[in-house]
Design an enzyme around this catalytic site. Structure first.
Site, PDB file in Angstrom:
ATOM      1  N   PRO A 124     -61.083  54.723 -41.065  1.00 28.38           N
ATOM      2  CA  PRO A 124     -60.563  54.562 -42.421  1.00 28.38           C
ATOM      3  C   PRO A 124     -59.484  55.611 -42.673  1.00 28.38           C
ATOM      4  CG  PRO A 124     -62.929  55.096 -42.448  1.00 28.38           C
ATOM      5  CD  PRO A 124     -62.487  55.121 -41.029  1.00 28.38           C
ATOM      6  N   HIS A 167     -48.529  50.295 -34.299  1.00 27.76           N
ATOM      7  CA  HIS A 167     -47.736  49.602 -35.308  1.00 27.76           C
ATOM      8  C   HIS A 167     -48.332  48.218 -35.463  1.00 27.76           C
ATOM      9  CE1 HIS A 167     -44.654  52.645 -35.122  1.00 27.76           C
ATOM     10  NE2 HIS A 167     -44.597  52.513 -33.818  1.00 27.76           N
ATOM     11  N   ASP A 199     -47.880  55.375 -40.334  1.00 31.85           N
ATOM     12  CA  ASP A 199     -48.457  54.184 -40.972  1.00 31.85           C
ATOM     13  C   ASP A 199     -47.691  53.755 -42.211  1.00 31.85           C
ATOM     14  OD1 ASP A 199     -50.540  54.354 -39.092  1.00 31.85           O
ATOM     15  OD2 ASP A 199     -51.601  55.781 -40.371  1.00 31.85           O
TER      16      ASP A 199
END
Ligand code: GDP
Length: 425
Positions: free
Chosen positions: A305, A40, A12
């Site tokens: 998250p 991505h 990430d």
């Protein structure tokens, strides 16, 4: 020439954006490892996309997108992804699939779910895309290679053999419905139909392309710290995440990889389990998470998250070293513009000893971050195109990190779009 775009940390980092940008001047973009387990995120004039299997260079008319032999290929997901980007207005991409890539079967996905369920609170935080069971089978030599789809006799024999092995586990370990060889045959025949037009001897294709002087980008998934050998084992992924593996997972000579662009994010984030020395919590973390990335730090595949923290020089120096970095692309710097002071992790305190060398997992779990605070720049840097035009404290932040990680930061990304990039020599 061949350039690799890889991650320094836990993934990430913004590799998709950097690959999409570099693909403008590339001919071929190759995925060489991983599977559809990570995503991505790319923002360009067609819209915002979350790619899982297709290389991030897929948006240009002039590029060829290649699925290399090192990829865990989920054929249904690949074609769903092609369908969905075409629906969003992207021209039908030129795709090649290696005849030596292996196939993620529906039972790999089930085994991934069953194992995470069985492990309960000790689970690995898998995305449940079947990746670990897939790679286990590849190395146990019971995987299905794309080339095998065209050998019916082999498939008939192998599907029976696979059921014998898998059904023992399904019955006695997981207590779940058993597999049937006929169902596996039907699944494999469906895959053959879908993939047949794209199957290519990719290493021969790349050999020829390199002879003709074409530019090839190798696009890595996740980052150094998720590498099964050099990462935070066992909280790692199941295929190598290092640029060096690009030679194997694409089928090219190692000496062809001339540039290794390692992507580092200006702060840290991690999805899933594993030691995270510079992690932050509470309101401070919520603020960074909500401001982070493009619309918050939430997983591109799972929506989970992401855990967030400050930039970790120890992990990033190690991450860059293992990649064989020639260039660092420093991303998502714009997000830090709200901070008065920015802590940077410059060392680990492991039972009273300070180190800047990234340790093995058992020691890593005992490490506490040693921070240095740098002054913030307190403004929005998006839109800036020249390095000299960045605020002084922002340049100092970049230069401090460069001196700590000891690799040159040659690109700075100050926004999610292709054009939000500052080149620096
Ligand atoms: P990858 O897996 O390494 O490609 O990274 P992800 O796509 O999971 O995460 C990167 C996120 O940050 C995406 O939402 C990108 O659109 C976004 N992003 C990339 N570069 C920048 C940048 O320089 N600034 C901002 N604000 N967002 C960025």
């Amino acid at each position: 020439m061949v350039k690799a775009v890889v991650g320094a940390n836990w993934g990430d980092e913004g590799k998709g954006k950097i690959t999409d940008m570099l693909a403008e001047h590339a001919d071929i973009i190759v995925r060489f490892q991983g599977g559809a387990n990570a995503g991505h995120t790319i923002k360009n004039h067609y819209g915002k996309f979350s790619l899982h299997t297709l290389p991030s260079g897929v948006f240009y008319g002039h590029t060829t997108s290649v699925i290399g032999n090192g990829v865990a290929l989920d054929i249904r997901k690949l074609f769903q992804e092609v369908g969905s980007i075409v629906k969003q207005g992207v021209p039908q991409p030129q795709i090649l699939v290696s005849d030596r890539a292996q196939i993620v079967m529906s039972y790999h996905v089930l085994f991934d779910q069953y194992e995470e369920e069985r492990l309960g609170s000790k689970s690995f935080g898998s995305t449940k895309s079947g990746i670990a069971p897939f790679f286990s089978d590849k190395y146990a030599k019971i995987g299905f290679q794309v080339s095998e789809l065209f050998d019916e006799d082999l498939l008939l024999e192998k599907t029976v053999r696979v059921c014998e092995i898998k059904n023992v586990q399904l019955e006695h370990l997981y207590h779940k419905p058993l597999l049937k060889a006929d169902d596996l045959m039907t699944e494999l025949q469906e895959y053959r139909q879908m993939v047949e037009p794209y199957v290519t001897d990719v290493s021969a294709y790349l050999h020829q392309a390199l002879k003709e002087g074409k530019t090839v980008l190798l696009e890595g998934q996740l980052g150094t710290l998720r590498d099964p050998d050099h990462g935070i084992y066992p909280m790692v992924t199941s295929s190598p995440t290092l640029a060096g593996y690009g030679a194997i997972g694409a089928g090219i000579p190692p000496y062809e990889i001339q540039q290794v662009i390692t992507v580092c994010k200006a702060y840290s984030s991690q999805v899933g389990a594993g030691a995270f020395v510079s992690e932050i919590f509470g309101d401070e973390a919520d603020e960074l998470r909500n401001r982070g990335g493009d619309g918050g730090e939430y997983g591109a595949t799972t929506g989970r998250p992401r855990r967030v923290g400050w930039f970790d020089c120890v992990a990033s120096k190690y991450g860059c070293r293992l990649q064989g970095t020639t260039d660092v692309a420093f991303t998502v710097l714009d997000v830090l513009g709200y901070l008065d002071e920015i802590p940077v992790c410059v060392g680990y305190d492991i039972e009273g000893e300070i180190t800047t060398e990234f340790p093995t997992t058992a020691k890593l779990q005992k490490a506490k971050a040693v921070y240095k605070k740098l002054p913030g720049w307190k403004c929005d840097i998006t839109g800036i195109k020249k390095y000299e035009e960045l605020p002084e404290n922002c340049r100092k932040y970049i230069e401090f990190i460069e001196s700590q990680i000891e690799y040159p930061i040659t690109m700075i990304s100050n926004g999610p779009s292709r054009t939000d990039i500052i080149k620096r020599q």
